[in-house]
Design a protein around this motif. Structure first.
Motif, mmCIF file in Angstrom:
data_model
loop_
_atom_site.group_PDB
_atom_site.id
_atom_site.type_symbol
_atom_site.label_atom_id
_atom_site.label_comp_id
_atom_site.label_asym_id
_atom_site.label_seq_id
_atom_site.Cartn_x
_atom_site.Cartn_y
_atom_site.Cartn_z
ATOM 1 N N ASP A 81 0.844 -1.188 0.000
ATOM 2 C CA ASP A 81 0.000 0.000 0.000
ATOM 3 C C ASP A 81 0.885 1.246 0.000
ATOM 4 O O ASP A 81 2.097 1.162 0.199
ATOM 5 C CB ASP A 81 -0.907 0.001 1.228
ATOM 6 N N GLY A 82 0.253 2.391 -0.194
ATOM 7 C CA GLY A 82 1.001 3.640 -0.143
ATOM 8 C C GLY A 82 1.659 4.004 -1.452
ATOM 9 O O GLY A 82 2.664 4.727 -1.468
ATOM 10 N N VAL A 83 1.102 3.507 -2.561
ATOM 11 C CA VAL A 83 1.641 3.801 -3.887
ATOM 12 C C VAL A 83 0.477 4.144 -4.810
ATOM 13 O O VAL A 83 -0.501 3.399 -4.878
ATOM 14 C CB VAL A 83 2.428 2.596 -4.459
ATOM 15 N N ARG A 84 0.568 5.276 -5.490
ATOM 16 C CA ARG A 84 -0.437 5.642 -6.495
ATOM 17 C C ARG A 84 -0.010 5.062 -7.838
ATOM 18 O O ARG A 84 1.165 5.056 -8.177
ATOM 19 C CB ARG A 84 -0.549 7.170 -6.599
ATOM 20 N N ILE A 85 -1.002 4.596 -8.605
ATOM 21 C CA ILE A 85 -0.708 3.931 -9.882
ATOM 22 C C ILE A 85 -1.485 4.612 -10.995
ATOM 23 O O ILE A 85 -2.672 4.900 -10.862
ATOM 24 C CB ILE A 85 -1.076 2.446 -9.804
ATOM 25 N N GLU A 86 -0.788 4.852 -12.092
ATOM 26 C CA GLU A 86 -1.411 5.440 -13.285
ATOM 27 C C GLU A 86 -1.049 4.591 -14.494
ATOM 28 O O GLU A 86 0.130 4.342 -14.760
ATOM 29 C CB GLU A 86 -0.913 6.873 -13.497
ATOM 30 N N PRO A 124 2.359 0.756 -23.769
ATOM 31 C CA PRO A 124 1.748 0.894 -22.452
ATOM 32 C C PRO A 124 2.802 1.057 -21.363
ATOM 33 O O PRO A 124 3.852 0.404 -21.399
ATOM 34 C CB PRO A 124 0.968 -0.410 -22.277
ATOM 35 N N ILE A 125 2.520 1.948 -20.427
ATOM 36 C CA ILE A 125 3.378 2.115 -19.257
ATOM 37 C C ILE A 125 2.494 2.190 -18.016
ATOM 38 O O ILE A 125 1.315 2.520 -18.100
ATOM 39 C CB ILE A 125 4.291 3.355 -19.340
ATOM 40 N N ARG A 126 3.079 1.863 -16.898
ATOM 41 C CA ARG A 126 2.396 1.997 -15.609
ATOM 42 C C ARG A 126 3.342 2.771 -14.698
ATOM 43 O O ARG A 126 4.505 2.391 -14.535
ATOM 44 C CB ARG A 126 2.074 0.621 -15.034
ATOM 45 N N ILE A 127 2.830 3.863 -14.141
ATOM 46 C CA ILE A 127 3.641 4.744 -13.300
ATOM 47 C C ILE A 127 3.245 4.544 -11.841
ATOM 48 O O ILE A 127 2.068 4.660 -11.489
ATOM 49 C CB ILE A 127 3.456 6.218 -13.709
ATOM 50 N N TYR A 128 4.236 4.261 -11.009
ATOM 51 C CA TYR A 128 4.043 4.046 -9.576
ATOM 52 C C TYR A 128 4.683 5.220 -8.836
ATOM 53 O O TYR A 128 5.871 5.487 -8.995
ATOM 54 C CB TYR A 128 4.733 2.754 -9.125
ATOM 55 N N THR A 129 3.901 5.905 -8.021
ATOM 56 C CA THR A 129 4.396 7.057 -7.274
ATOM 57 C C THR A 129 4.136 6.817 -5.795
ATOM 58 O O THR A 129 2.990 6.568 -5.391
ATOM 59 C CB THR A 129 3.678 8.348 -7.718
ATOM 60 N N PRO A 130 5.178 6.915 -4.957
ATOM 61 C CA PRO A 130 4.970 6.690 -3.527
ATOM 62 C C PRO A 130 4.202 7.850 -2.905
ATOM 63 O O PRO A 130 4.239 8.975 -3.406
ATOM 64 C CB PRO A 130 6.392 6.617 -2.970
ATOM 65 N N ASP A 131 3.500 7.554 -1.808
ATOM 66 C CA ASP A 131 2.848 8.619 -1.060
ATOM 67 C C ASP A 131 3.917 9.586 -0.556
ATOM 68 O O ASP A 131 5.067 9.196 -0.323
ATOM 69 C CB ASP A 131 2.075 8.044 0.131
ATOM 70 N N GLY A 132 3.527 10.831 -0.402
ATOM 71 C CA GLY A 132 4.451 11.824 0.127
ATOM 72 C C GLY A 132 4.724 12.920 -0.881
ATOM 73 O O GLY A 132 4.176 12.926 -1.980
ATOM 74 N N GLU A 133 5.560 13.834 -0.464
ATOM 75 C CA GLU A 133 5.917 14.978 -1.295
ATOM 76 C C GLU A 133 7.156 14.656 -2.131
ATOM 77 O O GLU A 133 8.147 14.183 -1.603
ATOM 78 C CB GLU A 133 6.193 16.209 -0.420
ATOM 79 N N GLY A 134 7.087 14.933 -3.417
ATOM 80 C CA GLY A 134 8.233 14.788 -4.300
ATOM 81 C C GLY A 134 9.067 16.052 -4.257
ATOM 82 O O GLY A 134 8.842 16.887 -3.396
ATOM 83 N N PRO A 135 9.990 16.203 -5.127
ATOM 84 C CA PRO A 135 10.235 15.299 -6.258
ATOM 85 C C PRO A 135 10.923 14.011 -5.801
ATOM 86 O O PRO A 135 11.612 13.984 -4.798
ATOM 87 C CB PRO A 135 11.156 16.115 -7.163
ATOM 88 N N PHE A 136 10.673 12.952 -6.582
ATOM 89 C CA PHE A 136 11.245 11.641 -6.308
ATOM 90 C C PHE A 136 12.199 11.251 -7.435
ATOM 91 O O PHE A 136 11.980 11.625 -8.587
ATOM 92 C CB PHE A 136 10.138 10.578 -6.240
ATOM 93 N N PRO A 137 13.212 10.453 -7.120
ATOM 94 C CA PRO A 137 14.020 9.861 -8.197
ATOM 95 C C PRO A 137 13.128 8.959 -9.049
ATOM 96 O O PRO A 137 12.074 8.509 -8.589
ATOM 97 C CB PRO A 137 15.077 9.033 -7.463
#
Length: 124
Positions: free
Chosen positions: A56-61, A74-87
């Motif tokens: 849990d704790g990951v947004r998916i697009e 096709p791609i799937r982007i996983y972004t962790p919860d929290g404030e970026g910027p992220f690597p």
């Protein structure tokens, strides 16, 4: 000449033995005799035997990259919860250009994103 020997991790040995046993139980043909279509079919069946870990704790697009000749990748982007910027890690799933897809690498990408605090772009 250097002669190096390394022991294989016992957990990996146990996993390989259990896979081999299951293949024999299912009368799975030898891997080197399968067509690409058969490889994809058996790979889908094999995935049912693996235990998934909830992350849990990951947004998916799910989206696409536009390529030439109106082709979309096709791609799937996983972004962790929290404030970026992220690597960012661009992840290309395994499968030797025969099998594997966004779904087959979903859990590992979720895990990488959450535990490393990174955006993962998984490419189909």
């Amino acid at each position: 000449m250097i002669n190096l020997r390394a022991a294989v991790d016992p957990q990996i040995v146990a996993l390989l033995h259990s896979i081999s046993k299951k293949m024999m139980e299912l009368n799975h043909p030898p891997l080197d005799l399968l067509t690409p279509e058969q490889s994809r079919h058996y790979y889908q069946i094999a995935r049912e035997f693996f235990t998934t870990v909830q992350v849990d704790g990951v947004r998916i697009e799910n989206t696409y990259i536009k390529a030439t000749l109106k082709h979309e990748i096709p791609i799937r982007i996983y972004t962790p919860d929290g404030e970026g910027p992220f690597p960012v890690l661009v992840y290309f799933h395994g499968g030797g250009w025969v099998f594997g897809d966004l779904d087959s690498s979903d859990h590992v990408c979720r895990y990488f994103s959450k535990e490393a605090g990174i955006v993962v772009v998984s490419v189909g």
